[in-house]
Design a protein around this motif. Structure first.
Motif, PDB file in Angstrom:
ATOM      1  N   TRP A  96       0.843  -1.190   0.000  1.00 21.47           N
ATOM      2  CA  TRP A  96       0.000   0.000   0.000  1.00 21.47           C
ATOM      3  C   TRP A  96       0.874   1.233   0.000  1.00 21.47           C
ATOM      4  O   TRP A  96       1.708   1.408   0.882  1.00 21.47           O
ATOM      5  CB  TRP A  96      -0.909  -0.002   1.225  1.00 21.47           C
ATOM      6  N   GLU A  97       0.709   2.072  -1.023  1.00 15.87           N
ATOM      7  CA  GLU A  97       1.519   3.269  -1.167  1.00 15.87           C
ATOM      8  C   GLU A  97       0.667   4.521  -1.047  1.00 15.87           C
ATOM      9  O   GLU A  97      -0.482   4.544  -1.484  1.00 15.87           O
ATOM     10  CB  GLU A  97       2.223   3.293  -2.527  1.00 15.87           C
ATOM     11  N   GLN A  98       1.306   5.557  -0.464  1.00 11.78           N
ATOM     12  CA  GLN A  98       0.709   6.893  -0.485  1.00 11.78           C
ATOM     13  C   GLN A  98       1.803   7.895  -0.806  1.00 11.78           C
ATOM     14  O   GLN A  98       2.955   7.758  -0.357  1.00 11.78           O
ATOM     15  CB  GLN A  98       0.051   7.220   0.849  1.00 11.78           C
ATOM     16  N   THR A  99       1.436   8.884  -1.605  1.00 12.51           N
ATOM     17  CA  THR A  99       2.398   9.871  -2.084  1.00 12.51           C
ATOM     18  C   THR A  99       1.874  11.275  -1.794  1.00 12.51           C
ATOM     19  O   THR A  99       0.680  11.542  -1.940  1.00 12.51           O
ATOM     20  CB  THR A  99       2.620   9.701  -3.600  1.00 12.51           C
ATOM     21  N   TRP A 100       2.796  12.150  -1.390  1.00 12.46           N
ATOM     22  CA  TRP A 100       2.452  13.544  -1.129  1.00 12.46           C
ATOM     23  C   TRP A 100       3.455  14.449  -1.838  1.00 12.46           C
ATOM     24  O   TRP A 100       4.647  14.142  -1.897  1.00 12.46           O
ATOM     25  CB  TRP A 100       2.506  13.867   0.364  1.00 12.46           C
TER      26      TRP A 100
END
Length: 324
Positions: free
Chosen positions: A166-170
């Motif tokens: 699970w990836e999240q990018t900001w």
């Protein structure tokens, strides 16, 4: 065991505050101007603003942390609270990309990431903070400013269902750095090189470094890190005097650990980072996963990874060490 790949900042009180906030216990800690001649003394002394950007991760799941497509922190256990200094990988002000990748927990029966592995409930969720500090050795905190925890938090969402990872990018805005360095910004795009040819070149470079360290030619190796050291002095506001001390300390440590103790480079995976501009060899699995493949091991069992990230300047046919 030691991993020297990533330069971290020891903000003990900051970590404690985060632990109290999230009910987690602290676990083990892992291991210049751009063109022309760099005026290190001017950068270290005359900059009224010595802003340092940091990322702090609280997680009870294995994770990898990336900045601008560079792996800057990782932990494969189930409980970590860690602060990572970002300046070594920030070439200057502007928009930058921070990404976290959550991986399956060790006890996952199907090697999948469950939603509860990211957010168990509203009082037990993982956090990531992006903030800035002004280092101050004279302050008990290690920095002189106050941190607004609410405004510095990057919101993490749980996956809607179980996933392989699970990836999240900001996109984060960096605007208060008093420096700009070239780093790998003008380097060749290594993805355009045939992969087999590139890997052969990288392995040859690593093998040469391994032979230098194994034979005790530490000064020759450190000369290859001149550009890296000059830029790191700028981005970490290191004075010329402290830089000399760091150089000597690194040399003494390497003389103690490397000669006769370097391990064969025979188990590795080539990784390309920095949107094609950086390359290295890492150990792909096991307890040393993602440690750089340049490893020393003393007779008493002390294992150390000597991290190097390579780039190839435009117009050059040879690699250059640019970061750890």
């Amino acid at each position: 065991m030691e991993n020297t790949n990533y330069k971290k900042i020891g903000l003990a009180v900051f970590s404690i505050l985060m632990i109290l906030c999230n009910g987690q216990q602290n676990s083990q800690n892992k291991a210049k101007q751009s063109s022309g001649k760099i005026n290190r003394q001017g950068s270290a002394h005359s900059a009224a603003n010595k802003t340092t950007y940091i990322a702090h991760v609280n997680a009870m799941s294995p994770y990898e942390l990336y900045l601008d497509d560079i792996l800057i922190d990782f932990y494969y256990g189930d409980n970590m609270s860690n602060t990572t200094e970002l300046n070594p990988y920030l070439l200057g002000n502007g928009k930058h990309t921070l990404k976290i990748r959550f991986l399956p927990k060790k006890d996952s029966p199907d090697t999948m990431v469950q939603p509860k592995d990211i957010i168990f409930n509203e009082t037990a969720r993982w956090h990531i903070y992006f903030s800035k500090i002004v280092p101050d050795k004279g302050d008990p905190l290690g920095y002189s400013n106050e941190i607004d925890y609410a405004k510095s938090e990057l919101k993490i969402q749980a996956p809607p269902e179980k996933v392989a990872f699970w990836e999240q990018t900001w996109e984060v805005d960096v605007k208060d750095l008093p420096y700009h360095v070239t780093g790998w910004s003008e380097s060749q795009d290594l993805k355009k090189t045939d992969k087999d040819v590139l890997q052969k070149e990288v392995v040859a470079y690593f093998s040469n470094i391994k032979d230098l360290l194994n034979s005790g030619k530490i000064d020759e190796y450190l000369k290859l890190r001149t550009k890296e050291d000059e830029e790191l002095d700028v981005v970490t506001y290191t004075t010329p005097e402290d830089s000399k001390i760091d150089y000597q300390n690194n040399k003494e440590k390497m003389l103690k650990l490397c000669p006769g103790n370097m391990q064969p480079i025979d188990h590795y995976e080539m990784k390309i980072y920095g949107n094609g501009k950086l390359v290295t060899l890492v150990i792909p699995d096991g307890k040393f996963r993602n440690w750089t493949a340049l490893i020393s091991k003393t007779p008493k069992g002390r294992t150390t990874s000597w991290g190097i990230l390579l780039h190839k300047p435009k117009g050059s046919s040879t690699f250059e060490i640019i970061r750890k």
